[in-house]
Write a protein that holds these residues in place. Structure first.
Motif, short mmCIF file in Angstrom:
data_model
loop_
_atom_site.label_atom_id
_atom_site.label_comp_id
_atom_site.label_asym_id
_atom_site.label_seq_id
_atom_site.Cartn_x
_atom_site.Cartn_y
_atom_site.Cartn_z
N ASN A 1 39.46 49.54 51.07
CA ASN A 1 38.59 49.93 52.30
C ASN A 1 37.64 50.80 52.19
OD1 ASN A 1 40.28 51.92 52.39
ND2 ASN A 1 41.37 51.20 54.30
N VAL B 1 46.52 58.28 50.60
CA VAL B 1 47.27 57.74 51.80
C VAL B 1 48.71 58.28 51.70
CG1 VAL B 1 48.08 55.73 53.03
CG2 VAL B 1 45.72 55.75 51.82
N ALA C 1 44.75 50.31 48.02
CA ALA C 1 44.50 50.13 49.52
C ALA C 1 43.12 51.12 49.87
CB ALA C 1 45.54 50.58 50.36
N SER D 1 37.80 54.02 51.36
CA SER D 1 38.31 55.22 52.06
C SER D 1 38.71 56.33 50.94
CB SER D 1 39.12 55.05 53.06
OG SER D 1 40.56 54.59 52.65
C1 LIG Z 1 42.30 52.27 54.43
O1 LIG Z 1 43.45 51.88 54.26
C2 LIG Z 1 44.68 52.68 54.18
C3 LIG Z 1 45.67 52.24 53.47
O2 LIG Z 1 46.10 51.03 54.48
C4 LIG Z 1 44.92 53.54 55.71
O3 LIG Z 1 45.56 54.23 55.71
C5 LIG Z 1 43.30 54.06 56.05
O4 LIG Z 1 43.58 54.23 57.47
C6 LIG Z 1 42.18 52.89 55.87
N1 LIG Z 1 40.96 53.60 56.01
C7 LIG Z 1 40.04 53.00 57.01
C8 LIG Z 1 38.79 53.66 57.07
O5 LIG Z 1 40.06 51.95 57.15
#
Ligand SMILES: *[C@@H]1O[C@H](CO)[C@@H](O)[C@H](O)[C@H]1NC(C)=O
Ligand SMILES: *[C@@H]1O[C@H](CO)[C@@H](O)[C@H](O)[C@H]1NC(C)=O
Ligand SMILES: *[C@@H]1O[C@H](CO)[C@@H](O)[C@H](O)[C@H]1NC(C)=O
Ligand SMILES: *[C@@H]1O[C@H](CO)[C@@H](O)[C@H](O)[C@H]1NC(C)=O
Ligand SMILES: *[C@@H]1O[C@H](CO)[C@@H](O)[C@H](O)[C@H]1NC(C)=O
Ligand SMILES: *[C@@H]1O[C@H](CO)[C@@H](O)[C@H](O)[C@H]1NC(C)=O
Length: 336
Positions: A56, A300, A52, A58
């Motif tokens: 994205n 996460v 995940a 991250s």
């Molecule tokens: C990326 O995905 C994770 C898991 O779904 C989520 O917790 C996180 O907030 C997301 N980060 C961004 C920057 O969107």
């Protein structure tokens, strides 16, 4: 050259040549050759991060290092199926395929009881390859779990990017899976160029496999200092490393080690002549400053993912157990 030396050479040269086969020489990589690996080192480390967070972008330092990255697909659970991802890097003009390292829940029994063997490649995933080519059965099982998904995602990435290059990366077991992909995928993607960069690659298959890889795969595999994963499973069990070794020295210089399991003390097979002379702390790196393993991933925090993560962590212990078992049975290693 004087007449005398020429004369002596003509007498002695051929004699020496028959006794000592001429080996390609070991050369140092330049600073720019080393830094060319760095984006791929971060890509290999990214494969340890939760899908995940890769999707994205991250995942932390490893994602931040490759800003151009465009994810296409990612999967795995980090327990029964290693994490993987496929994406596009427009700045490097390549599709990237990443594989996570050791999957303990699947490999644990094998590593502790040493109950693994060499087997022929699956005809469906490796059509037309000679049955004398054999690989580690558990690596082959793991590869089979995601091969079709990764192939479809790679097709999609090639179509979207219109690139003609796929770069496969991975560390540890992930390097073994990347190597199996780099033998399988070209059978289904004619006209596409493949490059493979592995970190801490264990021995994956037999001599016929190494020969096939040497002839057909553009492979670099980078070994850090006294990491002993690159020298197991043992050659006495029939396993052989393909060519393409780059060995990081204690002074952090990188040497190109030609040949299969080059026995020179500056290369892994010569440097780590027994498991007890190896150092598992070197397995995760640093590879020019890049650390492999989940510790560099920004996680996460959900219960499910944390559970999977702790399983992954246990994998290192399992790998160590394997090594210990090997050292009890086979120390000193008979590498040649
Ligand atoms: C990326 O995905 C994770 C898991 O779904 C989520 O917790 C996180 O907030 C997301 N980060 C961004 C920057 O969107
Ligand atoms: C070979 O791979 C195919 C496709 O993944 C799979 O369906 C099949 O069960 C595999 N065969 C063996 C003998 O493992
Ligand atoms: C497979 O490899 C073996 C051993 O190298 C060789 O004898 C045999 O001819 C090969 N078979 C095919 C079909 O290429
Ligand atoms: C895709 O690449 C091919 C050559 O590799 C080229 O002929 C074609 O025009 C490209 N298509 C697009 C949409 O860029
Ligand atoms: C193993 O490597 C680690 C990391 O480089 C180092 O701190 C440690 O001293 C090494 N252990 C031995 C026994 O050399
Ligand atoms: C992230 O998870 C990995 C396991 O995937 C764990 O080893 C690591 O310590 C975690 N990293 C952080 C920064 O919490």
């Amino acid at each position: 050259m004087t007449f005398c030396t020429t004369f002596l050479f003509s007498l002695v040269g051929p004699t020496i040549a028959t006794v000592i086969p001429r080996a390609d020489s070991i050369t140092a990589l330049s600073a720019s050759q080393i830094s060319a690996f760095k984006p791929f080192s971060y890509y290999a480390a990214t494969a340890y991060c939760q899908p995940a967070t890769v999707l994205n972008k991250s995942c932390g330092v490893n994602c931040d290092a490759n800003t151009a990255f465009q994810p296409i697909a990612a999967g795995g659970d980090g327990a029964k199926i290693q994490f993987w991802y496929v994406g596009i890097d427009p700045s490097l003009k390549t599709v990237i395929v990443g594989h996570q390292g050791t999957d303990p829940s699947k490999i644990a029994p094998l590593l502790t009881d040493g109950n693994f063997f060499l087997e022929s490649l699956n005809n469906t995933l490796f059509p037309g390859l000679n049955s004398s080519i054999e690989v580690h059965n558990k690596f082959a099982d793991q590869h089979g779990k995601t091969a079709n998904q990764i192939l479809s995602a790679t097709r999609a990435a090639l179509q979207k990017s219109n690139f003609t290059l796929v770069t496969l990366v991975g560390h540890s077991l992930g390097a073994a899976l990347a190597l199996l992909d780099s033998v399988s995928m070209p059978q289904f993607l004619p006209g596409i160029q493949f490059k493979t960069i592995g970190y801490g690659l264990p021995r994956v298959g037999n001599q016929a496999f190494a020969d096939y890889v040497d002839a057909n795969v553009q492979l670099n595999h980078i070994n850090n200092r006294k990491d002993f994963v690159p020298v197991i499973p043992l050659r006495t069990l029939g396993f052989v490393q393909p060519q393409g070794e780059k060995h990081i020295q204690d002074d952090l210089s990188w040497l190109d080690c030609p040949g299969n399991d080059n026995p020179d003390p500056r290369c892994s097979a010569g440097d780590v002549s027994s498991v007890s002379s190896g150092n598992l702390s070197n397995h995760d790196g640093p590879y020019d400053g890049v650390e492999m393993g989940g510790a560099t991933c920004k996680n996460v925090t959900t219960t499910a993912i944390t559970a999977a993560a702790s399983t992954i962590h246990a994998g290192c212990g399992v790998l160590f157990l394997l090594a210990t078992a090997f050292s009890l049975l086979h120390d000193p290693l008979q590498i040649l």
